[in-house]
Design a protein around this motif. Structure first.
Motif, PDB file in Angstrom:
ATOM      1  N   ASP A  26       0.835  -1.205   0.000  1.00 42.99           N
ATOM      2  CA  ASP A  26       0.000   0.000   0.000  1.00 42.99           C
ATOM      3  C   ASP A  26       0.868   1.252   0.000  1.00 42.99           C
ATOM      4  N   ASP A  27       1.925   1.239   0.806  1.00 39.75           N
ATOM      5  CA  ASP A  27       2.838   2.381   0.851  1.00 39.75           C
ATOM      6  C   ASP A  27       3.510   2.590  -0.501  1.00 39.75           C
ATOM      7  N   GLU A  28       3.968   1.506  -1.100  1.00 36.62           N
ATOM      8  CA  GLU A  28       4.615   1.609  -2.410  1.00 36.62           C
ATOM      9  C   GLU A  28       3.643   2.103  -3.468  1.00 36.62           C
ATOM     10  N   PHE A  29       2.415   1.615  -3.420  1.00 36.24           N
ATOM     11  CA  PHE A  29       1.411   2.050  -4.382  1.00 36.24           C
ATOM     12  C   PHE A  29       1.134   3.536  -4.223  1.00 36.24           C
ATOM     13  N   SER A  30       1.026   4.004  -2.999  1.00 38.58           N
ATOM     14  CA  SER A  30       0.783   5.427  -2.752  1.00 38.58           C
ATOM     15  C   SER A  30       1.928   6.274  -3.293  1.00 38.58           C
ATOM     16  N   THR A  31       3.145   5.811  -3.090  1.00 30.27           N
ATOM     17  CA  THR A  31       4.313   6.532  -3.600  1.00 30.27           C
ATOM     18  C   THR A  31       4.291   6.586  -5.123  1.00 30.27           C
ATOM     19  N   LEU A  32       4.016   5.445  -5.747  1.00 29.25           N
ATOM     20  CA  LEU A  32       3.958   5.410  -7.210  1.00 29.25           C
ATOM     21  C   LEU A  32       2.840   6.294  -7.752  1.00 29.25           C
ATOM     22  N   LYS A  33       1.723   6.308  -7.065  1.00 28.48           N
ATOM     23  CA  LYS A  33       0.609   7.153  -7.487  1.00 28.48           C
ATOM     24  C   LYS A  33       1.006   8.625  -7.414  1.00 28.48           C
ATOM     25  N   PHE A  34       1.673   9.009  -6.336  1.00 27.19           N
ATOM     26  CA  PHE A  34       2.132  10.385  -6.181  1.00 27.19           C
ATOM     27  C   PHE A  34       3.125  10.752  -7.278  1.00 27.19           C
ATOM     28  N   LEU A  35       4.090   9.859  -7.534  1.00 27.81           N
ATOM     29  CA  LEU A  35       5.088  10.131  -8.573  1.00 27.81           C
ATOM     30  C   LEU A  35       4.441  10.227  -9.948  1.00 27.81           C
ATOM     31  N   SER A  36       3.449   9.400 -10.198  1.00 29.51           N
ATOM     32  CA  SER A  36       2.731   9.440 -11.472  1.00 29.51           C
ATOM     33  C   SER A  36       2.027  10.786 -11.644  1.00 29.51           C
ATOM     34  N   GLN A  37       1.399  11.259 -10.582  1.00 25.73           N
ATOM     35  CA  GLN A  37       0.721  12.555 -10.651  1.00 25.73           C
ATOM     36  C   GLN A  37       1.728  13.677 -10.898  1.00 25.73           C
ATOM     37  N   GLU A  38       2.871  13.584 -10.247  1.00 26.25           N
ATOM     38  CA  GLU A  38       3.909  14.595 -10.440  1.00 26.25           C
ATOM     39  C   GLU A  38       4.405  14.597 -11.889  1.00 26.25           C
ATOM     40  N   LEU A  39       4.596  13.430 -12.452  1.00 23.46           N
ATOM     41  CA  LEU A  39       5.023  13.340 -13.853  1.00 23.46           C
ATOM     42  C   LEU A  39       3.969  13.888 -14.803  1.00 23.46           C
ATOM     43  N   GLN A  40       2.706  13.648 -14.487  1.00 22.07           N
ATOM     44  CA  GLN A  40       1.637  14.181 -15.321  1.00 22.07           C
ATOM     45  C   GLN A  40       1.654  15.707 -15.320  1.00 22.07           C
TER      46      GLN A  40
END
Length: 52
Positions: A26-40
């Motif tokens: 869950d922590d890793e998924f949250s981090t990846l989601k945040f990074l994805s939003q930042e890249l967008q």
């Protein structure tokens, strides 16, 4: 009776291990989601600069 208790203890142990693994995922998924939003956001900014 002891065998049942041993199996229940083993079950609890594996449930705890799985719970920790899921929490980590869950922590890793949250981090990846945040990074994805930042890249967008960065991609949108780059597109805006190219269009200007």
């Amino acid at each position: 009776m002891l065998k049942i208790q041993a199996l229940e203890e083993k079950k609890r142990h594996y449930e705890q291990v799985l719970r920790r693994e899921l929490d980590g995922l869950d922590d890793e998924f949250s981090t990846l989601k945040f990074l994805s939003q930042e890249l967008q956001v960065r991609a949108q900014n780059l597109r805006g600069r190219k269009a200007a």
